[in-house]
Write a protein that holds these residues in place. Structure first.
Motif, PDB file in Angstrom:
ATOM      1  N   ARG A  48      46.154  44.227  36.220  1.00 25.53           N
ATOM      2  CA  ARG A  48      46.045  44.347  34.772  1.00 25.53           C
ATOM      3  C   ARG A  48      46.566  45.724  34.349  1.00 25.53           C
ATOM      4  O   ARG A  48      46.620  46.648  35.153  1.00 25.53           O
ATOM      5  N   ALA A  49      46.967  45.807  33.098  1.00 20.79           N
ATOM      6  CA  ALA A  49      47.416  47.103  32.589  1.00 20.79           C
ATOM      7  C   ALA A  49      46.275  48.102  32.701  1.00 20.79           C
ATOM      8  O   ALA A  49      45.118  47.776  32.423  1.00 20.79           O
TER       9      ALA A  49
ATOM     10  N   LEU B  82      57.146  41.903  31.965  1.00 17.70           N
ATOM     11  CA  LEU B  82      55.982  42.355  31.214  1.00 17.70           C
ATOM     12  C   LEU B  82      55.829  43.852  31.440  1.00 17.70           C
ATOM     13  O   LEU B  82      55.731  44.307  32.589  1.00 17.70           O
ATOM     14  N   ALA B  83      55.811  44.611  30.363  1.00 19.24           N
ATOM     15  CA  ALA B  83      55.736  46.074  30.459  1.00 19.24           C
ATOM     16  C   ALA B  83      54.471  46.577  29.789  1.00 19.24           C
ATOM     17  O   ALA B  83      54.018  46.018  28.778  1.00 19.24           O
ATOM     18  N   ASP B  84      53.915  47.624  30.346  1.00 18.80           N
ATOM     19  CA  ASP B  84      52.770  48.290  29.733  1.00 18.80           C
ATOM     20  C   ASP B  84      53.073  48.568  28.265  1.00 18.80           C
ATOM     21  O   ASP B  84      54.174  48.982  27.909  1.00 18.80           O
ATOM     22  N   GLU B  85      52.089  48.335  27.403  1.00 16.69           N
ATOM     23  CA  GLU B  85      52.299  48.464  25.960  1.00 16.69           C
ATOM     24  C   GLU B  85      52.634  49.884  25.524  1.00 16.69           C
ATOM     25  O   GLU B  85      53.106  50.099  24.402  1.00 16.69           O
ATOM     26  N   ARG B  86      52.429  50.872  26.403  1.00 15.36           N
ATOM     27  CA  ARG B  86      52.814  52.237  26.077  1.00 15.36           C
ATOM     28  C   ARG B  86      54.315  52.468  26.253  1.00 15.36           C
ATOM     29  O   ARG B  86      54.826  53.520  25.882  1.00 15.36           O
TER      30      ARG B  86
ATOM     31  N   ARG C 276      48.751  34.841  29.020  1.00 18.53           N
ATOM     32  CA  ARG C 276      48.179  35.432  27.812  1.00 18.53           C
ATOM     33  C   ARG C 276      47.055  36.409  28.150  1.00 18.53           C
ATOM     34  O   ARG C 276      46.858  37.424  27.466  1.00 18.53           O
ATOM     35  N   GLU C 277      46.321  36.151  29.228  1.00 18.82           N
ATOM     36  CA  GLU C 277      45.304  37.109  29.670  1.00 18.82           C
ATOM     37  C   GLU C 277      45.958  38.415  30.120  1.00 18.82           C
ATOM     38  O   GLU C 277      45.432  39.502  29.849  1.00 18.82           O
ATOM     39  N   LEU C 278      47.089  38.321  30.808  1.00 13.19           N
ATOM     40  CA  LEU C 278      47.809  39.534  31.203  1.00 13.19           C
ATOM     41  C   LEU C 278      48.242  40.319  29.971  1.00 13.19           C
ATOM     42  O   LEU C 278      48.096  41.550  29.911  1.00 13.19           O
ATOM     43  N   LEU C 279      48.775  39.622  28.982  1.00 12.08           N
ATOM     44  CA  LEU C 279      49.207  40.294  27.756  1.00 12.08           C
ATOM     45  C   LEU C 279      48.022  40.944  27.050  1.00 12.08           C
ATOM     46  O   LEU C 279      48.128  42.070  26.543  1.00 12.08           O
ATOM     47  N   ASP C 280      46.899  40.265  27.039  1.00 13.55           N
ATOM     48  CA  ASP C 280      45.707  40.819  26.385  1.00 13.55           C
ATOM     49  C   ASP C 280      45.213  42.088  27.086  1.00 13.55           C
ATOM     50  O   ASP C 280      44.554  42.926  26.465  1.00 13.55           O
ATOM     51  N   SER C 281      45.533  42.238  28.371  1.00 12.80           N
ATOM     52  CA  SER C 281      45.064  43.415  29.103  1.00 12.80           C
ATOM     53  C   SER C 281      45.856  44.670  28.748  1.00 12.80           C
ATOM     54  O   SER C 281      45.437  45.776  29.072  1.00 12.80           O
ATOM     55  N   GLY C 282      47.023  44.481  28.087  1.00 11.63           N
ATOM     56  CA  GLY C 282      47.785  45.653  27.688  1.00 11.63           C
ATOM     57  C   GLY C 282      49.258  45.617  28.030  1.00 11.63           C
ATOM     58  O   GLY C 282      49.917  46.661  28.052  1.00 11.63           O
TER      59      GLY C 282
END
Length: 320
Positions: free
Chosen positions: A219-220, A280-284, A241-247
């Motif tokens: 997870r992020a 999928l990349a960290d939201e930062r 979607r759970e991965l995306l929700d983690s960040g």
């Protein structure tokens, strides 16, 4: 009466699909395969609205309108680019390719590397023979830092990097070997990269392995992380979607290219294309570019994303 029954027969399947997609309920193994085609169902959901309107069946029409709206809300954001604040701490280019049991065209993959200049290449279904061919074509000269988890069959993977790396513990479930590495970018942060490839949910015996393979992905968190490769899942699957929700953020979705199909390539299987290969990349991290590329010899198209790094360089813990 007949018109009412006919209208409900058309409306109900779409309504059930919408409820299952929105709630993420996992009702059956076959549903895991079907939900990948949600964008097509969303486009077709206009038909029950029109039918109910033409037949003047107002209650079914109301249900059909709500259904179409729910499906549109679920999938339409992928068509529109997000307002992305491109961070200015440097770029990080990621390329991912599934070689179809090592059969993908190595020369074309090396040409892609030359053209796109990735910092990291995540490969799935990497066999020892394919790795030898890639090295003979000069891939290791271009990207000298390597995690070799190649294996015969569909289970191997690998990571090539232009920067020094440290291998992380392998994610090995159901014989699938998802390689991991922490990459140290010059004058930049450490970035963990995973070459993603869980089991394909092709039949009942593989469903548990598919779920476990996605659940095992990091997870992020504190360290910047990029997950790249063949997820065997779309944004309509609950584990993604759970991965995306983690960040995380999906690079294709950020750039408004979330409907671009990555599997199957033309001529492989007579099924509608779906988007199961992702970055999928960290939201930062910012997303500056995304593209999909044909690769002869394999059933998957390769995915490329140009990411931008945080201005601070270091991977700080997200606030809150």
């Amino acid at each position: 009466m007949i018109r009412t029954v006919l209208t409900w027969l058309v409306v109900v399947p779409f309504a059930v699909w919408a409820v299952l997609r929105v709630t993420g309920v996992d009702i059956a193994d076959r549903w895991i395969q079907l939900v990948a085609f949600t964008p097509y169902v969303a486009a077709a959901s206009v038909a029950p609205v029109l039918l109910a309107g033409l037949l003047r069946r107002w209650i079914p029409m109301a249900v059909a309108v709500v259904t179409a709206a729910a499906l549109a809300f679920a999938v339409l954001p992928r068509y529109f680019a997000d307002a992305d604040p491109h961070t200015g701490g440097g770029t990080f280019r990621v390329l991912a390719a599934n070689l179809a049991v090592g059969a993908g065209d190595g020369a074309e993959l090396v040409r892609l590397v030359d053209r796109l200049q990735p910092d990291v290449l995540a490969i799935q279904e990497l066999t020892p023979g394919a790795m030898k061919r890639l090295d003979a074509l000069g891939l290791r000269e271009r990207m000298p830092y390597v995690v070799d988890r190649s294996q015969g069959g569909v289970w191997g993977s690998g990571i090539y990097s232009a920067h020094p790396l440290t291998e992380r513990p392998l994610i090995a479930l159901g014989r699938f070997r998802q390689a991991r590495a922490v990459i140290k970018v010059k004058n930049g942060p450490e970035i963990e990269v995973v070459s993603v490839h869980p089991c394909a949910p092709s039949h009942a015996a593989k469903m548990s392995c598919w779920r476990s393979g996605l659940a095992a992905l990091p997870r992020a968190g504190e360290r910047l992380t990029v997950l790249a490769g063949d997820f065997n899942a779309t944004l309509d699957h609950w584990p993604v979607r759970e991965l995306l929700d983690s960040g995380y953020r999906d690079a294709a979705d950020v750039m408004g290219q979330g409907f671009t199909a990555t599997w199957p390539q033309k001529g492989w299987r007579p099924v509608p294309g779906v988007t199961i290969d992702h970055v999928l990349a960290d939201e930062r991290m910012g997303v500056r570019a995304f593209s999909v590329h044909d690769l002869p010899g394999t059933d998957h198209r390769s995915v490329f994303a140009e990411l931008t790094l945080p201005l601070t360089g270091a991977a700080a813990v997200r606030e809150g």
